[in-house]
Motif scaffolding. Structure first.
Motif, short mmCIF file in Angstrom:
data_model
loop_
_atom_site.label_atom_id
_atom_site.label_comp_id
_atom_site.label_asym_id
_atom_site.label_seq_id
_atom_site.Cartn_x
_atom_site.Cartn_y
_atom_site.Cartn_z
N LEU A 280 17.54 71.34 6.00
CA LEU A 280 16.95 70.49 4.94
C LEU A 280 16.93 70.80 3.55
O LEU A 280 16.41 69.77 2.71
CB LEU A 280 15.19 70.27 5.55
CG LEU A 280 14.97 69.77 6.73
CD1 LEU A 280 13.41 69.95 7.06
CD2 LEU A 280 15.37 68.28 7.04
N HIS B 6 8.59 70.35 -0.19
CA HIS B 6 9.78 70.73 0.34
C HIS B 6 10.09 72.04 0.72
O HIS B 6 10.62 72.91 0.36
CB HIS B 6 11.11 70.63 -0.96
CG HIS B 6 10.89 69.24 -1.27
ND1 HIS B 6 10.46 68.62 -2.56
CD2 HIS B 6 11.90 68.19 -0.69
CE1 HIS B 6 10.55 67.58 -2.62
NE2 HIS B 6 11.67 66.97 -1.41
N VAL C 14 14.72 69.36 13.15
CA VAL C 14 15.10 68.76 12.11
C VAL C 14 15.15 67.19 12.40
O VAL C 14 14.66 66.31 11.53
CB VAL C 14 16.50 69.01 11.71
CG1 VAL C 14 17.13 68.20 10.71
CG2 VAL C 14 16.57 70.50 11.05
N HIS C 15 15.59 66.79 13.71
CA HIS C 15 15.57 65.32 14.00
C HIS C 15 14.16 65.02 13.89
O HIS C 15 13.88 63.68 13.38
CB HIS C 15 15.96 65.22 15.23
CG HIS C 15 16.06 64.07 15.94
ND1 HIS C 15 16.73 62.83 15.57
CD2 HIS C 15 15.20 63.48 16.83
CE1 HIS C 15 16.50 61.68 16.10
NE2 HIS C 15 15.55 61.97 16.81
N ARG D 283 13.03 64.25 10.17
CA ARG D 283 13.82 63.31 9.60
C ARG D 283 13.09 61.68 10.20
O ARG D 283 13.17 60.96 9.32
CB ARG D 283 15.30 63.26 9.70
CG ARG D 283 15.89 64.48 9.20
CD ARG D 283 17.51 64.22 8.95
NE ARG D 283 17.72 65.18 8.01
CZ ARG D 283 18.89 66.14 8.08
NH1 ARG D 283 19.48 66.22 9.10
NH2 ARG D 283 19.11 66.96 7.00
N THR D 284 13.18 61.69 11.27
CA THR D 284 12.37 60.66 11.98
C THR D 284 11.13 60.16 11.36
O THR D 284 10.86 59.18 10.82
CB THR D 284 12.22 60.61 13.37
OG1 THR D 284 13.65 60.83 14.01
CG2 THR D 284 11.82 59.41 14.09
N THR E 48 9.64 61.26 8.30
CA THR E 48 9.69 60.97 6.97
C THR E 48 10.61 59.79 6.84
O THR E 48 10.17 58.94 5.87
CB THR E 48 10.26 62.16 6.16
OG1 THR E 48 11.53 62.48 6.79
CG2 THR E 48 9.42 63.30 6.10
N VAL E 49 11.40 59.45 7.63
CA VAL E 49 12.09 57.96 7.37
C VAL E 49 11.02 56.83 7.52
O VAL E 49 10.68 56.05 6.73
CB VAL E 49 13.14 57.72 8.19
CG1 VAL E 49 13.52 56.38 8.40
CG2 VAL E 49 14.58 58.52 7.77
N LYS F 49 8.70 55.89 4.48
CA LYS F 49 9.14 55.45 3.50
C LYS F 49 8.95 54.04 3.20
O LYS F 49 8.86 53.45 4.14
CB LYS F 49 10.74 55.81 3.38
CG LYS F 49 10.94 57.14 2.85
CD LYS F 49 12.31 57.70 2.63
CE LYS F 49 12.32 59.06 2.30
NZ LYS F 49 13.53 59.87 2.80
#
Ligand code: S3P
Length: 179
Positions: free
Chosen positions: A31, A78, A168-169, A172-173, A175-176, A179
């Motif tokens: 990341l 982060h 990680v997947h 990402r899911t 945090t998408v 948005k």
């Protein structure tokens, strides 16, 4: 996930020997996040090992160091935070982490945990005549806390790399979605 939450960080919780630190490093690399391990940070701040903190100051003092550190982490962004196995048993720690991080729990059976920790010496809570019994008892007592994670990832029969990819997947899911 609750829309009011702003997920800036990723926190890994779970029992000793589930691979939080190794997976956390891999996830941070993927990341491009900073990696922070609560045990290492506490050792650096205290200038002594966790074993010495437990022996000289007791577990309660260590838990207080964890609580202070967790409250300081709220301003981070982060960052992949790998936590000590007992840290989420304080509800204040879990709710603080959840306010800024996606909380992912790494799960393993008592047998797998025992295999991972049996030759390691640095965990005061497992210095017990019956380490397997201790693992079973502690894991049972902590399961309700671990289950409060946003995501539970089973690490059984998966490599560290596979577990990291899964984490990680999930991040990402999540945090998408915000948005
Ligand atoms: C503990 C786990 C350890 C460390 C300390 C206490 C626990 O961290 O914080 O020895 O209560 O489960 P790891 O989970 O990284 O081994």
């Amino acid at each position: 996930m609750n829309n009011a939450r702003q997920v800036q960080n990723l926190a890994l919780i779970g029992f000793m020997g589930t691979g939080k630190s190794s997976v956390g490093r891999l996830v941070a690399d993927a990341l491009h996040f900073t990696f922070l391990d609560t045990d290492e940070t506490i050792e650096a701040k205290a200038g002594k090992t966790i074993t010495d903190i437990f022996a000289q100051q007791g577990e309660a003092a260590f838990r207080e160091m964890e609580r202070t550190l967790v409250s300081e982490l709220a301003s981070r962004t982060h960052t992949v935070i790998s936590t000590g196995g007992g840290l989420p048993t304080n509800p204040a720690n879990l709710s603080s982490l959840k306010s800024h991080a996606l909380v992912v729990c790494l799960w393993a059976s008592p047998e797998t945990i025992f295999e991972h920790v049996r030759h390691q010496q640095h965990r005061p809570l497992l210095k017990d005549p019956d380490p397997m019994g201790k693992i079973r008892a502690l894991l049972a007592a902590r399961e309700p806390f671990y289950r409060q994670a946003d995501v539970l990832v089973n690490t059984e029969r998966r490599s560290l790399r596979e577990v990291a990819q899964q984490v990680v997947h999930q991040f990402r899911t999540a945090t998408v979605a915000q948005k």
